[in-house]
Design a protein around this motif. Structure first.
Motif, PDB file in Angstrom:
ATOM      1  N   GLN A   1      25.237  65.881  73.074  1.00  0.00           N
ATOM      2  CA  GLN A   1      23.859  65.762  72.612  1.00  0.00           C
ATOM      3  C   GLN A   1      22.902  66.385  73.629  1.00  0.00           C
ATOM      4  OE1 GLN A   1      23.683  61.426  71.852  1.00  0.00           O
ATOM      5  NE2 GLN A   1      23.599  61.925  69.666  1.00  0.00           N
ATOM      6  N   VAL A   2      21.644  66.483  73.235  1.00  0.00           N
ATOM      7  CA  VAL A   2      20.616  67.055  74.097  1.00  0.00           C
ATOM      8  C   VAL A   2      19.483  66.047  74.212  1.00  0.00           C
ATOM      9  CG1 VAL A   2      18.928  68.914  74.387  1.00  0.00           C
ATOM     10  CG2 VAL A   2      21.193  69.421  73.455  1.00  0.00           C
ATOM     11  N   VAL A   3      19.051  65.796  75.456  1.00  0.00           N
ATOM     12  CA  VAL A   3      17.938  64.879  75.700  1.00  0.00           C
ATOM     13  C   VAL A   3      16.679  65.706  75.966  1.00  0.00           C
ATOM     14  CG1 VAL A   3      17.043  63.016  77.126  1.00  0.00           C
ATOM     15  CG2 VAL A   3      19.494  63.160  76.673  1.00  0.00           C
ATOM     16  N   THR A   4      15.642  65.453  75.171  1.00  0.00           N
ATOM     17  CA  THR A   4      14.335  66.062  75.409  1.00  0.00           C
ATOM     18  C   THR A   4      13.501  65.036  76.161  1.00  0.00           C
ATOM     19  OG1 THR A   4      14.450  67.375  73.390  1.00  0.00           O
ATOM     20  CG2 THR A   4      12.275  67.049  74.347  1.00  0.00           C
ATOM     21  N   MET A   5      12.986  65.412  77.329  1.00  0.00           N
ATOM     22  CA  MET A   5      12.334  64.411  78.172  1.00  0.00           C
ATOM     23  C   MET A   5      11.360  65.056  79.134  1.00  0.00           C
ATOM     24  SD  MET A   5      15.427  63.610  80.817  1.00  0.00           S
ATOM     25  CE  MET A   5      16.148  64.913  81.788  1.00  0.00           C
ATOM     26  N   HIS A   6      10.520  64.231  79.706  1.00  0.00           N
ATOM     27  CA  HIS A   6       9.745  64.624  80.871  1.00  0.00           C
ATOM     28  C   HIS A   6      10.475  64.118  82.102  1.00  0.00           C
ATOM     29  CE1 HIS A   6       6.206  66.733  79.585  1.00  0.00           C
ATOM     30  NE2 HIS A   6       6.005  65.873  78.602  1.00  0.00           N
ATOM     31  N   MET A   7      10.461  64.930  83.151  1.00  0.00           N
ATOM     32  CA  MET A   7      11.174  64.597  84.383  1.00  0.00           C
ATOM     33  C   MET A   7      10.299  64.911  85.586  1.00  0.00           C
ATOM     34  SD  MET A   7      14.462  66.574  86.072  1.00  0.00           S
ATOM     35  CE  MET A   7      15.788  65.795  85.159  1.00  0.00           C
ATOM     36  N   SER A   8      10.346  64.032  86.555  1.00  0.00           N
ATOM     37  CA  SER A   8       9.790  64.339  87.877  1.00  0.00           C
ATOM     38  C   SER A   8      10.739  63.756  88.909  1.00  0.00           C
ATOM     39  CB  SER A   8       8.377  63.761  88.044  1.00  0.00           C
ATOM     40  OG  SER A   8       8.394  62.355  87.990  1.00  0.00           O
TER      41      SER A   8
ATOM     42  N   PHE B   1      14.435  60.035  90.730  1.00  0.00           N
ATOM     43  CA  PHE B   1      14.101  60.715  89.479  1.00  0.00           C
ATOM     44  C   PHE B   1      13.373  59.755  88.549  1.00  0.00           C
ATOM     45  CE2 PHE B   1      17.366  63.376  91.181  1.00  0.00           C
ATOM     46  CZ  PHE B   1      17.149  64.641  90.670  1.00  0.00           C
ATOM     47  N   PHE B   2      12.330  60.269  87.890  1.00  0.00           N
ATOM     48  CA  PHE B   2      11.568  59.511  86.910  1.00  0.00           C
ATOM     49  C   PHE B   2      11.729  60.239  85.570  1.00  0.00           C
ATOM     50  CE2 PHE B   2       9.767  59.065  91.083  1.00  0.00           C
ATOM     51  CZ  PHE B   2       9.468  57.717  91.202  1.00  0.00           C
ATOM     52  N   LEU B   3      12.385  59.594  84.616  1.00  0.00           N
ATOM     53  CA  LEU B   3      12.712  60.225  83.350  1.00  0.00           C
ATOM     54  C   LEU B   3      12.055  59.468  82.197  1.00  0.00           C
ATOM     55  CD1 LEU B   3      16.561  60.748  83.863  1.00  0.00           C
ATOM     56  CD2 LEU B   3      14.679  62.206  84.642  1.00  0.00           C
ATOM     57  N   LYS B   4      11.515  60.208  81.256  1.00  0.00           N
ATOM     58  CA  LYS B   4      10.956  59.622  80.031  1.00  0.00           C
ATOM     59  C   LYS B   4      11.590  60.341  78.850  1.00  0.00           C
ATOM     60  CE  LYS B   4       8.021  57.382  77.312  1.00  0.00           C
ATOM     61  NZ  LYS B   4       8.426  57.937  76.007  1.00  0.00           N
ATOM     62  N   ALA B   5      12.543  59.645  78.194  1.00  0.00           N
ATOM     63  CA  ALA B   5      13.284  60.252  77.089  1.00  0.00           C
ATOM     64  C   ALA B   5      12.441  60.236  75.824  1.00  0.00           C
ATOM     65  CB  ALA B   5      14.588  59.501  76.858  1.00  0.00           C
ATOM     66  N   GLU B   6      12.243  61.416  75.228  1.00  0.00           N
ATOM     67  CA  GLU B   6      11.489  61.501  73.991  1.00  0.00           C
ATOM     68  C   GLU B   6      12.399  61.608  72.777  1.00  0.00           C
ATOM     69  OE1 GLU B   6       8.498  64.516  74.220  1.00  0.00           O
ATOM     70  OE2 GLU B   6       7.397  63.460  75.802  1.00  0.00           O
ATOM     71  N   LYS B   7      13.457  62.418  72.911  1.00  0.00           N
ATOM     72  CA  LYS B   7      14.386  62.577  71.800  1.00  0.00           C
ATOM     73  C   LYS B   7      15.815  62.677  72.326  1.00  0.00           C
ATOM     74  CE  LYS B   7      11.224  65.210  68.782  1.00  0.00           C
ATOM     75  NZ  LYS B   7      11.047  66.501  68.049  1.00  0.00           N
ATOM     76  N   VAL B   8      16.768  62.229  71.524  1.00  0.00           N
ATOM     77  CA  VAL B   8      18.190  62.463  71.752  1.00  0.00           C
ATOM     78  C   VAL B   8      18.712  63.072  70.460  1.00  0.00           C
ATOM     79  CG1 VAL B   8      20.436  61.460  72.236  1.00  0.00           C
ATOM     80  CG2 VAL B   8      18.397  60.556  73.393  1.00  0.00           C
TER      81      VAL B   8
END
Length: 323
Positions: A66-73, A150-157
């Protein structure tokens, strides 16, 4: 393409996920593989709560393929921000394919702990990350033995196929937004350049259709430069404040030789391709290039921040007509 980039790794596999205990705390937990984490989900009131410890058998997160669409810092152990997708370029989220972990406690494991809407904080060993995931030496601003946070915010999987469709839509939206910003920036740059021309009393400035201002300080007698010609140029690059950034006559890497390229082929910035076609062989000129026709929103080190207007003082030494 959905692929690994230099500081954004491909991602992951390993199956762990959430368990809803101790929801109102800010506690970190550690998996059996050594990944330190805390994961937050939104409650019915829209507030984020700590999910608590993730059960090893939980498989509700992202899965391999799968592919995770996210914001990352992410930050180093000195709390210095090294990357933030929200401020890079157009500020769009990134897409990372879920792949096998490159080591125990890797960032790849972290992705499999996230469901759409979740936010997570993960501490990953920097030595292993660079050696086994990035495949490159650690930079000096990261201490050996330290962690990156790492700070991750998952928007879509999504499936890879769904993600590629979304990615195309995202690129199209980025292009639209970029064009809008470029149009506005060109107006700003144009006003700055006009003020600069007045302050420096540069006479007979002309403007190309695309927006480059040029002042011919010595008219050449050779052939006119046209797209497709190979041209040879000496140049000095400065900011409008007068700070010199480059000079072809002081470039030891190129033996102080002039710069050769084929005009109008995108081998140089758009401002050069445009302005040099206004000159004849032997001409000397000053080019004032708006940021949108130079490097735009790209930052090219501390001496060239985003949206930099550039001045080039050039000498067109040779125009070689091509067959």
């Amino acid at each position: 393409m959905l692929s690994k980039t230099k500081f954004l790794l491909p991602v992951l596999a390993g199956a762990l996920l959430l368990q809803g205990c101790n929801k109102n705390n800010d506690e970190f937990y550690t998996t059996a593989d050594g990944l330190t984490y805390k994961i937050f989900e939104q409650n019915e009131d829209g507030e984020y709560e700590n999910k608590g410890e993730v059960a090893a058998e939980d498989t509700t997160g992202a899965k391999i393929g799968q592919v995770v669409t996210m914001h990352m810092s992410y930050k180093n152990d000195a709390d210095s921000l090294l990357f933030d997708s929200r401020t890079q370029g157009a500020g769009m989220p990134i897409m990372i394919p879920v792949m096998e972990p490159s080591f125990k406690g890797s960032l790849e494991n972290a992705l499999m702990m996230l469901s759409p809407g979740d936010s997570g904080v993960f501490k990953v060993n920097a030595d292993s990350l660079f050696a086994k995931t990035f495949g490159q030496p650690m930079p000096p601003f990261i201490k050996p033995g330290s962690n990156l946070t790492f700070f991750l915010k998952a928007e879509k999987v999504q499936s890879r196929e769904q993600a590629m469709i979304d990615q195309q839509k995202m690129f199209e939206e980025q292009m639209k937004q970029s064009q809008v910003r470029a149009t506005e920036q060109l107006k700003i740059d144009d006003a700055i350049i006009l003020k600069y021309l007045q302050e420096k009393s540069l006479p007979n400035a002309q403007k190309t259709e695309s927006g480059v201002y040029y002042v011919v300080t010595e008219e050449g007698k050779g052939p006119q430069a046209n797209a497709g010609d190979q041209v040879t140029v000496h140049y000095v690059l400065t900011h409008l404040d007068g700070k010199q950034l480059e000079s072809s006559r002081e470039n030891a890497m190129n033996n102080n030789e002039p710069f050769k390229f084929v005009l109008g082929q995108g081998q140089v910035i758009k401002g050069w391709d445009d302005a040099i076609q206004q000159l004849k062989e032997g001409s000397k000129a000053t080019l004032l290039i708006p940021s949108t026709l130079a490097y735009g929103e790209q930052e090219r080190g501390p001496d060239m921040p985003a949206n930099s207007i550039l001045r080039f003082d050039i000498e067109l030494l040779d125009v070689e007509k091509q067959q």
